[in-house]
Design a protein around this motif. Structure first.
Motif, PDB file in Angstrom:
ATOM      1  N   ASP A 124       0.652  15.650  -3.664  1.00  0.00           N
ATOM      2  CA  ASP A 124      -0.544  15.639  -4.512  1.00  0.00           C
ATOM      3  C   ASP A 124      -0.987  14.216  -4.806  1.00  0.00           C
ATOM      4  OD1 ASP A 124      -0.613  18.457  -4.755  1.00  0.00           O
ATOM      5  OD2 ASP A 124       0.850  18.371  -6.396  1.00  0.00           O
ATOM      6  N   ILE A 125      -0.030  13.365  -5.100  1.00  0.00           N
ATOM      7  CA  ILE A 125      -0.348  11.971  -5.420  1.00  0.00           C
ATOM      8  C   ILE A 125      -0.908  11.262  -4.198  1.00  0.00           C
ATOM      9  CG2 ILE A 125       0.685   9.751  -6.027  1.00  0.00           C
ATOM     10  CD1 ILE A 125       2.436  11.278  -7.992  1.00  0.00           C
ATOM     11  N   ALA A 126      -0.289  11.478  -3.053  1.00  0.00           N
ATOM     12  CA  ALA A 126      -0.764  10.828  -1.829  1.00  0.00           C
ATOM     13  C   ALA A 126      -2.177  11.282  -1.471  1.00  0.00           C
ATOM     14  CB  ALA A 126       0.197  11.122  -0.670  1.00  0.00           C
ATOM     15  N   LEU A 127      -2.436  12.585  -1.594  1.00  0.00           N
ATOM     16  CA  LEU A 127      -3.745  13.113  -1.220  1.00  0.00           C
ATOM     17  C   LEU A 127      -4.833  12.776  -2.237  1.00  0.00           C
ATOM     18  CD1 LEU A 127      -2.718  16.609   0.161  1.00  0.00           C
ATOM     19  CD2 LEU A 127      -3.425  14.600   1.470  1.00  0.00           C
ATOM     20  N   GLN A 128      -4.511  12.861  -3.519  1.00  0.00           N
ATOM     21  CA  GLN A 128      -5.533  12.672  -4.542  1.00  0.00           C
ATOM     22  C   GLN A 128      -5.734  11.217  -4.937  1.00  0.00           C
ATOM     23  OE1 GLN A 128      -5.424  15.463  -7.817  1.00  0.00           O
ATOM     24  NE2 GLN A 128      -4.324  16.932  -6.551  1.00  0.00           N
ATOM     25  N   LEU A 129      -4.666  10.423  -4.922  1.00  0.00           N
ATOM     26  CA  LEU A 129      -4.781   9.028  -5.350  1.00  0.00           C
ATOM     27  C   LEU A 129      -4.668   8.036  -4.200  1.00  0.00           C
ATOM     28  CD1 LEU A 129      -2.635   9.164  -8.612  1.00  0.00           C
ATOM     29  CD2 LEU A 129      -5.121   9.346  -8.393  1.00  0.00           C
ATOM     30  N   GLY A 130      -4.200   8.496  -3.051  1.00  0.00           N
ATOM     31  CA  GLY A 130      -4.083   7.611  -1.896  1.00  0.00           C
ATOM     32  C   GLY A 130      -2.978   6.582  -2.013  1.00  0.00           C
ATOM     33  N   LEU A 131      -2.001   6.832  -2.871  1.00  0.00           N
ATOM     34  CA  LEU A 131      -0.900   5.889  -3.058  1.00  0.00           C
ATOM     35  C   LEU A 131       0.221   6.167  -2.064  1.00  0.00           C
ATOM     36  CD1 LEU A 131      -0.715   5.841  -6.951  1.00  0.00           C
ATOM     37  CD2 LEU A 131      -1.618   4.055  -5.465  1.00  0.00           C
ATOM     38  N   PRO A 132       0.914   5.121  -1.608  1.00  0.00           N
ATOM     39  CA  PRO A 132       2.033   5.337  -0.690  1.00  0.00           C
ATOM     40  C   PRO A 132       3.189   6.048  -1.392  1.00  0.00           C
ATOM     41  CG  PRO A 132       1.807   2.991  -1.226  1.00  0.00           C
ATOM     42  CD  PRO A 132       0.668   3.700  -1.868  1.00  0.00           C
ATOM     43  N   ILE A 133       3.847   6.962  -0.665  1.00  0.00           N
ATOM     44  CA  ILE A 133       4.944   7.731  -1.258  1.00  0.00           C
ATOM     45  C   ILE A 133       6.246   7.599  -0.473  1.00  0.00           C
ATOM     46  CG2 ILE A 133       3.460   9.427  -2.369  1.00  0.00           C
ATOM     47  CD1 ILE A 133       4.086  11.316   0.007  1.00  0.00           C
ATOM     48  N   ASN A 134       6.205   7.059   0.722  1.00  0.00           N
ATOM     49  CA  ASN A 134       7.415   6.978   1.530  1.00  0.00           C
ATOM     50  C   ASN A 134       7.725   5.533   1.920  1.00  0.00           C
ATOM     51  OD1 ASN A 134       5.276   6.681   3.219  1.00  0.00           O
ATOM     52  ND2 ASN A 134       5.937   8.191   4.722  1.00  0.00           N
ATOM     53  N   ARG A 135       7.712   4.687   0.934  1.00  0.00           N
ATOM     54  CA  ARG A 135       8.009   3.268   1.143  1.00  0.00           C
ATOM     55  C   ARG A 135       9.227   2.884   0.312  1.00  0.00           C
ATOM     56  NH1 ARG A 135       3.018   1.198   3.418  1.00  0.00           N
ATOM     57  NH2 ARG A 135       2.313   3.017   4.565  1.00  0.00           N
ATOM     58  N   SER A 136       9.430   1.599   0.104  1.00  0.00           N
ATOM     59  CA  SER A 136      10.553   1.105  -0.708  1.00  0.00           C
ATOM     60  C   SER A 136      10.384   1.562  -2.147  1.00  0.00           C
ATOM     61  CB  SER A 136      10.607  -0.421  -0.675  1.00  0.00           C
ATOM     62  OG  SER A 136      10.814  -0.883   0.629  1.00  0.00           O
ATOM     63  N   SER A 137      11.474   2.039  -2.725  1.00  0.00           N
ATOM     64  CA  SER A 137      11.391   2.513  -4.108  1.00  0.00           C
ATOM     65  C   SER A 137      11.358   1.339  -5.082  1.00  0.00           C
ATOM     66  CB  SER A 137      12.566   3.438  -4.425  1.00  0.00           C
ATOM     67  OG  SER A 137      13.780   2.737  -4.278  1.00  0.00           O
ATOM     68  N   ILE A 138      10.714   1.581  -6.199  1.00  0.00           N
ATOM     69  CA  ILE A 138      10.639   0.593  -7.263  1.00  0.00           C
ATOM     70  C   ILE A 138      11.677   1.008  -8.295  1.00  0.00           C
ATOM     71  CG2 ILE A 138       9.187  -0.416  -9.059  1.00  0.00           C
ATOM     72  CD1 ILE A 138       6.766   0.376  -7.324  1.00  0.00           C
ATOM     73  N   THR A 139      12.761   0.259  -8.350  1.00  0.00           N
ATOM     74  CA  THR A 139      13.818   0.609  -9.287  1.00  0.00           C
ATOM     75  C   THR A 139      13.876  -0.358 -10.455  1.00  0.00           C
ATOM     76  OG1 THR A 139      15.408  -0.602  -7.943  1.00  0.00           O
ATOM     77  CG2 THR A 139      15.222   1.770  -7.569  1.00  0.00           C
ATOM     78  N   SER A 140      13.745  -1.631 -10.174  1.00  0.00           N
ATOM     79  CA  SER A 140      13.745  -2.645 -11.235  1.00  0.00           C
ATOM     80  C   SER A 140      13.266  -3.948 -10.629  1.00  0.00           C
ATOM     81  CB  SER A 140      15.142  -2.823 -11.833  1.00  0.00           C
ATOM     82  OG  SER A 140      16.012  -3.362 -10.857  1.00  0.00           O
ATOM     83  N   VAL A 141      12.985  -4.893 -11.492  1.00  0.00           N
ATOM     84  CA  VAL A 141      12.593  -6.217 -11.030  1.00  0.00           C
ATOM     85  C   VAL A 141      13.869  -7.034 -10.898  1.00  0.00           C
ATOM     86  CG1 VAL A 141      11.238  -8.247 -11.570  1.00  0.00           C
ATOM     87  CG2 VAL A 141      10.388  -5.989 -12.182  1.00  0.00           C
ATOM     88  N   ASN A 142      14.080  -7.624  -9.735  1.00  0.00           N
ATOM     89  CA  ASN A 142      15.322  -8.340  -9.465  1.00  0.00           C
ATOM     90  C   ASN A 142      15.448  -9.661 -10.201  1.00  0.00           C
ATOM     91  OD1 ASN A 142      16.115  -6.331  -7.730  1.00  0.00           O
ATOM     92  ND2 ASN A 142      15.263  -7.316  -5.930  1.00  0.00           N
TER      93      ASN A 142
END
Length: 192
Positions: free
Chosen positions: A50-68
């Motif tokens: 739903d997010i990929a189709l409606q907002l066009g945001l990437p969903i299968n890339r590097s995860s955002i877990t924290s700022v290093n």
């Protein structure tokens, strides 16, 4: 640059009218244990698709877990936005939308590349905090996202859709508590 960062499609969402009665009805039917809405016709939920189709945001890339890297906030502001909020506006956890608007609403026609990059980062921060992952007050964006915008060419390598969905789920679960007053998260996605 916005299209390359994969935030280009979210900039097309100019104005939207939220139907708070509809959103409240959905929140009342949210089950935190299963992360689904319990409706008369069965269970349903919002997915990454739903997010990929409606907002066009990437969903299968590097995860955002924290700022290093831990940054000093003033240095972070100057390095990535070219300026820092004054003492009255400074907040060590977030940037106020009023400050972003006052400092980046108008880009000079003779702007150099660094000014353009700073304005793009400010605009993306506004999209993140105002549309994709707003807090319940919807008045500022968390500072933790700013270091992710350091290199504008690698922004699209993150799974922004995953964090938008996780934030929406977290906010829906928080809103089901008896003490919650408002809900945050991507309400335009929830409504659609």
């Amino acid at each position: 640059m916005l299209r390359g960062s994969r935030f280009g499609s979210t900039t097309l969402i100019r104005m939207f009218h939220l139907w708070y009665d509809l959103i409240s009805a959905l929140v009342e039917r949210w089950c935190p244990e299963t992360h689904t809405f319990h409706l008369l016709c069965g269970e349903c939920t919002i997915t990454l698709e739903d997010i990929a189709l409606q907002l066009g945001l990437p969903i299968n890339r590097s995860s955002i877990t924290s700022v290093n890297t831990i940054f000093e906030s003033v240095t972070l502001y100057y390095d990535l936005l070219g300026r820092s909020p004054g003492d009255a506006e400074e907040n060590f956890t977030g940037l106020r939308f009023s400050w972003l608007k006052a400092n980046f609403e108008h880009l000079p026609s003779i702007a150099i590349e660094r000014e353009v990059m700073c304005a793009i980062r400010a605009y993306i921060m506004h999209i993140i905090g105002g549309l994709l992952m707003p807090n319940a007050n919807n008045n500022k964006v968390h500072l933790m996202y700013l270091p992710l915008l350091f290199d504008l060419h690698t922004i699209s390598s993150y799974s922004w859709g995953s964090i938008v969905l996780a934030m929406l789920y977290r906010e829906l679960c928080r809103t089901t508590k008896h003490y919650a007053v408002d809900t945050g998260g991507c309400l335009i996605l929830l409504q659609s």
